[in-house]
Design a protein around this motif. Structure first.
Motif, PDB file in Angstrom:
ATOM      1  N   UNK A   1     -76.001 -19.730  78.634  1.00 14.11           N
ATOM      2  CA  UNK A   1     -76.654 -18.687  78.864  1.00 14.11           C
ATOM      3  C   UNK A   1     -76.303 -17.735  79.962  1.00 14.11           C
ATOM      4  N   UNK A   2     -77.309 -19.132  80.445  1.00 11.81           N
ATOM      5  CA  UNK A   2     -77.596 -17.967  82.315  1.00 11.81           C
ATOM      6  C   UNK A   2     -76.742 -17.714  83.586  1.00 11.81           C
ATOM      7  N   UNK A   3     -75.273 -18.441  83.415  1.00  9.97           N
ATOM      8  CA  UNK A   3     -73.968 -18.056  83.447  1.00  9.97           C
ATOM      9  C   UNK A   3     -73.244 -16.535  83.138  1.00  9.97           C
ATOM     10  N   UNK A   4     -72.973 -16.937  81.610  1.00  9.24           N
ATOM     11  CA  UNK A   4     -72.778 -15.467  81.405  1.00  9.24           C
ATOM     12  C   UNK A   4     -73.229 -14.344  81.393  1.00  9.24           C
ATOM     13  N   UNK A   5     -74.675 -14.791  81.836  1.00  9.58           N
ATOM     14  CA  UNK A   5     -75.598 -13.053  81.789  1.00  9.58           C
ATOM     15  C   UNK A   5     -75.157 -12.211  82.733  1.00  9.58           C
ATOM     16  N   UNK A   6     -74.300 -13.043  84.018  1.00 12.67           N
ATOM     17  CA  UNK A   6     -73.640 -12.787  85.133  1.00 12.67           C
ATOM     18  C   UNK A   6     -72.406 -12.054  85.305  1.00 12.67           C
ATOM     19  N   UNK A   7     -72.052 -10.829  85.902  1.00 14.59           N
ATOM     20  CA  UNK A   7     -70.637 -10.459  86.221  1.00 14.59           C
ATOM     21  C   UNK A   7     -69.949 -11.683  86.232  1.00 14.59           C
ATOM     22  N   UNK A   8     -68.787 -11.644  85.569  1.00 20.79           N
ATOM     23  CA  UNK A   8     -67.913 -13.070  85.372  1.00 20.79           C
ATOM     24  C   UNK A   8     -67.274 -12.402  86.994  1.00 20.79           C
ATOM     25  N   UNK A   9     -66.214 -11.817  87.277  1.00 17.17           N
ATOM     26  CA  UNK A   9     -66.143 -10.887  88.678  1.00 17.17           C
ATOM     27  C   UNK A   9     -66.772 -11.967  89.557  1.00 17.17           C
ATOM     28  N   UNK A  10     -68.036 -11.992  89.668  1.00 10.55           N
ATOM     29  CA  UNK A  10     -69.041 -12.359  90.701  1.00 10.55           C
ATOM     30  C   UNK A  10     -68.998 -13.456  90.555  1.00 10.55           C
ATOM     31  N   UNK A  11     -68.985 -14.801  89.413  1.00 10.52           N
ATOM     32  CA  UNK A  11     -69.005 -15.807  89.455  1.00 10.52           C
ATOM     33  C   UNK A  11     -67.419 -16.202  89.591  1.00 10.52           C
ATOM     34  N   UNK A  12     -66.697 -15.698  89.180  1.00  9.05           N
ATOM     35  CA  UNK A  12     -65.731 -15.982  89.871  1.00  9.05           C
ATOM     36  C   UNK A  12     -64.949 -16.218  91.464  1.00  9.05           C
TER      37      UNK A  12
ATOM     38  N   UNK B   1     -67.600 -16.285  93.488  1.00  7.53           N
ATOM     39  CA  UNK B   1     -67.605 -17.427  94.475  1.00  7.53           C
ATOM     40  C   UNK B   1     -67.473 -19.023  93.979  1.00  7.53           C
ATOM     41  N   UNK B   2     -67.030 -18.719  92.902  1.00  5.54           N
ATOM     42  CA  UNK B   2     -66.948 -20.104  92.909  1.00  5.54           C
ATOM     43  C   UNK B   2     -65.287 -20.876  93.489  1.00  5.54           C
ATOM     44  N   UNK B   3     -64.361 -19.431  93.711  1.00  4.49           N
ATOM     45  CA  UNK B   3     -63.449 -19.461  94.346  1.00  4.49           C
ATOM     46  C   UNK B   3     -63.546 -20.184  95.459  1.00  4.49           C
ATOM     47  N   UNK B   4     -65.085 -19.259  96.080  1.00  4.91           N
ATOM     48  CA  UNK B   4     -64.587 -18.917  97.569  1.00  4.91           C
ATOM     49  C   UNK B   4     -65.654 -20.642  98.123  1.00  4.91           C
ATOM     50  N   UNK B   5     -65.870 -20.828  97.534  1.00  6.67           N
ATOM     51  CA  UNK B   5     -67.055 -22.176  97.732  1.00  6.67           C
ATOM     52  C   UNK B   5     -66.701 -23.409  97.123  1.00  6.67           C
ATOM     53  N   UNK B   6     -65.836 -23.455  95.958  1.00  5.88           N
ATOM     54  CA  UNK B   6     -66.217 -24.493  95.133  1.00  5.88           C
ATOM     55  C   UNK B   6     -64.707 -24.936  94.209  1.00  5.88           C
ATOM     56  N   UNK B   7     -64.247 -24.439  94.644  1.00  3.73           N
ATOM     57  CA  UNK B   7     -62.901 -24.281  94.323  1.00  3.73           C
ATOM     58  C   UNK B   7     -61.778 -25.319  94.567  1.00  3.73           C
ATOM     59  N   UNK B   8     -61.730 -25.267  95.930  1.00  2.00           N
ATOM     60  CA  UNK B   8     -60.675 -26.323  96.513  1.00  2.00           C
ATOM     61  C   UNK B   8     -61.405 -27.760  96.248  1.00  2.00           C
ATOM     62  N   UNK B   9     -62.804 -27.652  96.676  1.00  2.00           N
ATOM     63  CA  UNK B   9     -63.202 -29.059  96.037  1.00  2.00           C
ATOM     64  C   UNK B   9     -63.065 -29.842  95.124  1.00  2.00           C
ATOM     65  N   UNK B  10     -63.570 -28.889  93.044  1.00  2.00           N
ATOM     66  CA  UNK B  10     -63.471 -29.464  92.058  1.00  2.00           C
ATOM     67  C   UNK B  10     -62.353 -30.029  92.319  1.00  2.00           C
ATOM     68  N   UNK B  11     -61.296 -29.047  92.731  1.00  3.48           N
ATOM     69  CA  UNK B  11     -59.840 -29.311  91.841  1.00  3.48           C
ATOM     70  C   UNK B  11     -59.509 -30.582  92.713  1.00  3.48           C
ATOM     71  N   UNK B  12     -59.656 -30.940  94.237  1.00  2.82           N
ATOM     72  CA  UNK B  12     -58.773 -31.791  94.743  1.00  2.82           C
ATOM     73  C   UNK B  12     -60.032 -32.964  93.932  1.00  2.82           C
TER      74      UNK B  12
END
Ligand code: SF4
Ligand code: SF4
Length: 165
Positions: free
Chosen positions: A122-133, A135-146
């Motif tokens: 519920x918490x993350x889905x109160x945020x705009x999806x574009x904002x979460x996307x 944030x994740x793309x810039x900060x986390x996606x590369x490390x998570x995928x690897x």
């Protein structure tokens, strides 16, 4: 990992992601070999709840909550064995990566490995999806995928209601 955009007080009041309905048993976390070893060396933790699996050269573990439901209510939730009164009792070394990246998931969508967002937090889905996307793309996606590529047993099958980051 998403601590910068998830509010601690929201999680303390929620705890949804540490209890499981029958329909979400596929989401129970996977413990890596390193998690298992760390848990084994901690005398205050019960390692016997973990079923160790050897598959495709990898060693990992899960727990099985399927026999612990007391009613036929589809909404009944059974807590993770490592959920204490004040939240998760595991240290960083002991805690599964699945829990660290939640509410994100790494999934196999028709052979493509994608990072997706759970629709149930519920918490993350109160945020705009574009904002979460973003944030994740810039900060986390590369490390998570690897990390997932190096630990393919952590990749889950894609569920269609999970928006892709
Ligand atoms: S479901 Fe979301 S809001 Fe609830 S405890 Fe988990 S991360 Fe926090
Ligand atoms: S291991 Fe900890 S964070 Fe993960 S589901 Fe269990 S209590 Fe929650």
């Amino acid at each position: 990992m998403l601590g910068k955009i998830l509010k601690k007080e929201d999680c303390a009041a929620c705890r949804f992601c540490c209890s499981f309905r029958r329909t979400s048993l596929w989401e129970t976390p996977i413990f890596t070999k390193e998690n298992i070893e760390a848990i084994k060396t901690n005398p205050s933790l019960d390692e016997t709840v973990l079923n160790v699996i050897e598959k495709d050269g990898y060693c990992f573990a899960k727990y099985d909550l399927s026999g612990q439901y007391k009613t036929d209510d589809a909404d009944e939730e059974v807590p993770c064995p490592y959920l204490g009164e004040n939240g998760c009792i595991l240290s960083d070394d002991e805690k599964p990566w699945d829990c660290k990246i939640w509410p994100l998931r790494v999934m196999n969508k028709d052979g493509e490995i994608v990072v997706a967002l759970t629709p149930t937090c519920p918490s993350i889905n109160r945020l705009e999806f574009a904002y979460v996307k973003d944030f994740v793309s810039v900060n986390l996606k590369k490390d998570i995928t690897e990390y997932a590529a190096a630990h393919p047993f952590l990749i889950k099958e894609y569920h269609p209601d999970f928006p892709i980051i």
